[in-house]
Design a protein around this motif. Structure first.
Motif, PDB file in Angstrom:
ATOM      1  N   PHE A  48       0.806  -1.221   0.000  1.00 30.81           N
ATOM      2  CA  PHE A  48       0.000   0.000   0.000  1.00 30.81           C
ATOM      3  C   PHE A  48       0.841   1.273   0.000  1.00 30.81           C
ATOM      4  O   PHE A  48       0.301   2.374   0.049  1.00 30.81           O
ATOM      5  CB  PHE A  48      -0.935   0.001   1.215  1.00 30.81           C
ATOM      6  CG  PHE A  48      -2.000  -1.050   1.148  1.00 30.81           C
ATOM      7  CD1 PHE A  48      -3.083  -0.904   0.297  1.00 30.81           C
ATOM      8  CD2 PHE A  48      -1.904  -2.200   1.918  1.00 30.81           C
ATOM      9  CE1 PHE A  48      -4.058  -1.878   0.219  1.00 30.81           C
ATOM     10  CE2 PHE A  48      -2.877  -3.179   1.853  1.00 30.81           C
ATOM     11  CZ  PHE A  48      -3.953  -3.021   0.999  1.00 30.81           C
ATOM     12  N   SER A  49       2.157   1.117  -0.060  1.00 31.57           N
ATOM     13  CA  SER A  49       3.030   2.295  -0.083  1.00 31.57           C
ATOM     14  C   SER A  49       3.593   2.586  -1.466  1.00 31.57           C
ATOM     15  O   SER A  49       4.009   3.714  -1.734  1.00 31.57           O
ATOM     16  CB  SER A  49       4.191   2.110   0.903  1.00 31.57           C
ATOM     17  OG  SER A  49       5.047   1.050   0.485  1.00 31.57           O
ATOM     18  N   ILE A  50       3.617   1.580  -2.343  1.00 36.64           N
ATOM     19  CA  ILE A  50       4.201   1.796  -3.666  1.00 36.64           C
ATOM     20  C   ILE A  50       3.193   2.503  -4.572  1.00 36.64           C
ATOM     21  O   ILE A  50       1.984   2.264  -4.495  1.00 36.64           O
ATOM     22  CB  ILE A  50       4.649   0.463  -4.304  1.00 36.64           C
ATOM     23  CG1 ILE A  50       3.477  -0.532  -4.392  1.00 36.64           C
ATOM     24  CG2 ILE A  50       5.804  -0.149  -3.538  1.00 36.64           C
ATOM     25  CD1 ILE A  50       3.831  -1.823  -5.077  1.00 36.64           C
ATOM     26  N   PRO A  51       3.653   3.400  -5.435  1.00 38.65           N
ATOM     27  CA  PRO A  51       2.743   4.171  -6.288  1.00 38.65           C
ATOM     28  C   PRO A  51       1.984   3.307  -7.286  1.00 38.65           C
ATOM     29  O   PRO A  51       0.839   3.608  -7.632  1.00 38.65           O
ATOM     30  CB  PRO A  51       3.673   5.145  -7.029  1.00 38.65           C
ATOM     31  CG  PRO A  51       5.025   5.017  -6.439  1.00 38.65           C
ATOM     32  CD  PRO A  51       5.049   3.772  -5.624  1.00 38.65           C
ATOM     33  N   GLU A  52       2.590   2.212  -7.775  1.00 33.44           N
ATOM     34  CA  GLU A  52       1.923   1.382  -8.773  1.00 33.44           C
ATOM     35  C   GLU A  52       0.678   0.695  -8.238  1.00 33.44           C
ATOM     36  O   GLU A  52      -0.197   0.310  -8.997  1.00 33.44           O
ATOM     37  CB  GLU A  52       2.879   0.290  -9.286  1.00 33.44           C
ATOM     38  CG  GLU A  52       4.116   0.819  -9.977  1.00 33.44           C
ATOM     39  CD  GLU A  52       5.298   0.854  -9.031  1.00 33.44           C
ATOM     40  OE1 GLU A  52       6.423   0.603  -9.486  1.00 33.44           O
ATOM     41  OE2 GLU A  52       5.082   1.125  -7.833  1.00 33.44           O
ATOM     42  N   ASN A  53       0.596   0.558  -6.912  1.00 37.61           N
ATOM     43  CA  ASN A  53      -0.489  -0.211  -6.314  1.00 37.61           C
ATOM     44  C   ASN A  53      -1.863   0.333  -6.693  1.00 37.61           C
ATOM     45  O   ASN A  53      -2.731  -0.400  -7.173  1.00 37.61           O
ATOM     46  CB  ASN A  53      -0.334  -0.213  -4.793  1.00 37.61           C
ATOM     47  CG  ASN A  53      -1.536  -0.813  -4.080  1.00 37.61           C
ATOM     48  OD1 ASN A  53      -1.931  -1.924  -4.367  1.00 37.61           O
ATOM     49  ND2 ASN A  53      -2.116  -0.060  -3.174  1.00 37.61           N
ATOM     50  N   VAL A  54      -2.061   1.635  -6.504  1.00 35.11           N
ATOM     51  CA  VAL A  54      -3.364   2.243  -6.787  1.00 35.11           C
ATOM     52  C   VAL A  54      -3.712   2.106  -8.260  1.00 35.11           C
ATOM     53  O   VAL A  54      -4.845   1.764  -8.615  1.00 35.11           O
ATOM     54  CB  VAL A  54      -3.376   3.722  -6.355  1.00 35.11           C
ATOM     55  CG1 VAL A  54      -4.697   4.379  -6.745  1.00 35.11           C
ATOM     56  CG2 VAL A  54      -3.153   3.850  -4.858  1.00 35.11           C
ATOM     57  N   GLN A  55      -2.738   2.359  -9.134  1.00 34.51           N
ATOM     58  CA  GLN A  55      -2.990   2.293 -10.568  1.00 34.51           C
ATOM     59  C   GLN A  55      -3.332   0.877 -11.015  1.00 34.51           C
ATOM     60  O   GLN A  55      -4.234   0.667 -11.826  1.00 34.51           O
ATOM     61  CB  GLN A  55      -1.774   2.798 -11.344  1.00 34.51           C
ATOM     62  CG  GLN A  55      -1.986   2.927 -12.845  1.00 34.51           C
ATOM     63  CD  GLN A  55      -3.083   3.914 -13.190  1.00 34.51           C
ATOM     64  OE1 GLN A  55      -3.128   5.015 -12.653  1.00 34.51           O
ATOM     65  NE2 GLN A  55      -3.986   3.520 -14.083  1.00 34.51           N
ATOM     66  N   VAL A  56      -2.625  -0.118 -10.471  1.00 34.71           N
ATOM     67  CA  VAL A  56      -2.873  -1.508 -10.849  1.00 34.71           C
ATOM     68  C   VAL A  56      -4.270  -1.942 -10.417  1.00 34.71           C
ATOM     69  O   VAL A  56      -5.006  -2.572 -11.192  1.00 34.71           O
ATOM     70  CB  VAL A  56      -1.800  -2.434 -10.225  1.00 34.71           C
ATOM     71  CG1 VAL A  56      -2.222  -3.884 -10.324  1.00 34.71           C
ATOM     72  CG2 VAL A  56      -0.457  -2.244 -10.921  1.00 34.71           C
ATOM     73  N   ASP A 236      -2.007  -2.755 -17.053  1.00 38.81           N
ATOM     74  CA  ASP A 236      -1.424  -3.658 -16.058  1.00 38.81           C
ATOM     75  C   ASP A 236      -2.452  -3.950 -14.971  1.00 38.81           C
ATOM     76  O   ASP A 236      -3.001  -3.032 -14.359  1.00 38.81           O
ATOM     77  CB  ASP A 236      -0.180  -3.011 -15.444  1.00 38.81           C
ATOM     78  CG  ASP A 236       0.674  -4.016 -14.697  1.00 38.81           C
ATOM     79  OD1 ASP A 236       0.539  -5.225 -14.957  1.00 38.81           O
ATOM     80  OD2 ASP A 236       1.503  -3.581 -13.866  1.00 38.81           O
ATOM     81  N   ILE A 237      -2.736  -5.229 -14.720  1.00 36.87           N
ATOM     82  CA  ILE A 237      -3.706  -5.623 -13.707  1.00 36.87           C
ATOM     83  C   ILE A 237      -3.011  -6.353 -12.567  1.00 36.87           C
ATOM     84  O   ILE A 237      -1.802  -6.602 -12.631  1.00 36.87           O
ATOM     85  CB  ILE A 237      -4.820  -6.510 -14.302  1.00 36.87           C
ATOM     86  CG1 ILE A 237      -4.224  -7.801 -14.882  1.00 36.87           C
ATOM     87  CG2 ILE A 237      -5.613  -5.756 -15.355  1.00 36.87           C
ATOM     88  CD1 ILE A 237      -5.259  -8.791 -15.374  1.00 36.87           C
ATOM     89  N   ILE A 238      -3.745  -6.706 -11.530  1.00 35.88           N
ATOM     90  CA  ILE A 238      -3.145  -7.322 -10.353  1.00 35.88           C
ATOM     91  C   ILE A 238      -2.413  -8.606 -10.709  1.00 35.88           C
ATOM     92  O   ILE A 238      -1.288  -8.847 -10.246  1.00 35.88           O
ATOM     93  CB  ILE A 238      -4.227  -7.602  -9.289  1.00 35.88           C
ATOM     94  CG1 ILE A 238      -4.788  -6.281  -8.751  1.00 35.88           C
ATOM     95  CG2 ILE A 238      -3.657  -8.435  -8.139  1.00 35.88           C
ATOM     96  CD1 ILE A 238      -5.926  -6.457  -7.765  1.00 35.88           C
TER      97      ILE A 238
END
Length: 286
Positions: A48-56, A236-238
């Motif tokens: 939950f800290s990496i920026p890619e998380n929300v976008q993915v 890019d998805i989960i």
């Protein structure tokens, strides 16, 4: 008869769940799950800290949501149209043709789409350039077009299979309702609007609500065979994110944590979906 399926499910679905402890470890293949150090919820905090998380997550919800809606609307309309065909042999031929793509692997379909949609020399771009005089479109290199291709190709591949559910519901409608409507002077469109569509609403609610459980499943096979680094921001998805981090990057513990997070959210959505299906359409398994 159920025993082989139960055994396979136990072996491939329940026994591997022991590996979930890797999400709370700094897993090292050489040390195994028993020797790797425990790190608690560090991987979840990193997730939950990496920026890619929300976008993915956002990409997954958008793509899966569009697929869910399209795979509900298109089969619904197609089933209504197919139901109006009076020549049974033609109806069966059409149903078989649209049903066949379901059995094709995404590896095959992906290869076909890559050739058809290629910016240079692709059949679709040749047609657009020759007939409309527009510049070639980079379908698989532009994020917005990529999402459209993903949803459209998924609908093309699966709508014939999904139509079966609605055709089964249509077969269960009491013919006496149509006979009574004809006596009252109702035409085909009026019968469709007053009888057919209302009769399909319960099964539509069931299919739609149960699909909520797959809102975090964007379709790994399809995305993996079509996407590239140019469309990571929109495509890019989960599942593909976990693949790159876990298999390619060797971060097994982190990818397990992401998969566990997805599974928990999906489980909650499935419970909500079944509750909604029971409340809205009186559908229940137990």
């Amino acid at each position: 008869m159920l025993l082989p399926a139960l055994i396979l499910t136990f072996i491939f679905s329940y026994i591997p769940m022991a590996g979930l402890i890797m999400a709370f470890q700094n897993y090292k293949p050489a040390l195994g799950m028993t020797g790797s150090a425990w790190v608690g919820f560090d991987h979840f905090e990193f997730l939950f800290s990496i920026p890619e998380n929300v976008q993915v997550i956002w990409n997954t919800v958008i793509i899966a949501g569009l697929k869910m809606v399209a795979n509900l609307v298109v089969p619904f309309i197609f089933a209504l149209l197919l139901n109006e065909i009076r020549k049974m042999y033609f109806k069966k031929v059409v149903q078989t043709i649209v049903y066949m793509p379901h059995f094709l692997s995404w590896v095959i379909v992906g290869g076909i789409l890559i050739d058809l949609l290629a910016q240079n020399g692709g059949l679709v771009n040749q047609a657009l350039t020759g007939l409309l005089g527009i510049d070639p479109i980079f379908f698989l290199g532009d994020g917005n077009w990529f999402r459209f291709v993903v949803v459209a190709s998924d609908v093309w591949k699966e709508f014939g299979f999904n139509t079966i559910v609605f055709l089964a519901a249509l077969a269960g409608i009491n013919p006496a309702l149509y006979e009574a409507a004809e006596v009252d002077g109702a035409g085909r469109w009026q019968q469709t609007w007053a009888i057919t569509i209302p009769s399909l609403i319960p099964i539509t609610i069931v299919v739609g609500t149960l699909a909520l459980g797959n809102i975090l499943n964007g379709g790994f096979d399809q995305i993996f065979n079509l996407y590239n680094a140019l469309v990571y921001d929109k495509g890019d998805i989960i599942d593909t994110f976990v693949y790159r981090y876990g298999i390619i990057g060797g971060k097994f513990s982190f990818s397990t944590a992401v998969g566990l997070f997805k599974s928990i959210v999906s489980f909650v959505l499935i419970v909500i979906a079944y509750r909604l299906a029971y409340k809205l359409a009186n559908y229940r398994i137990f």
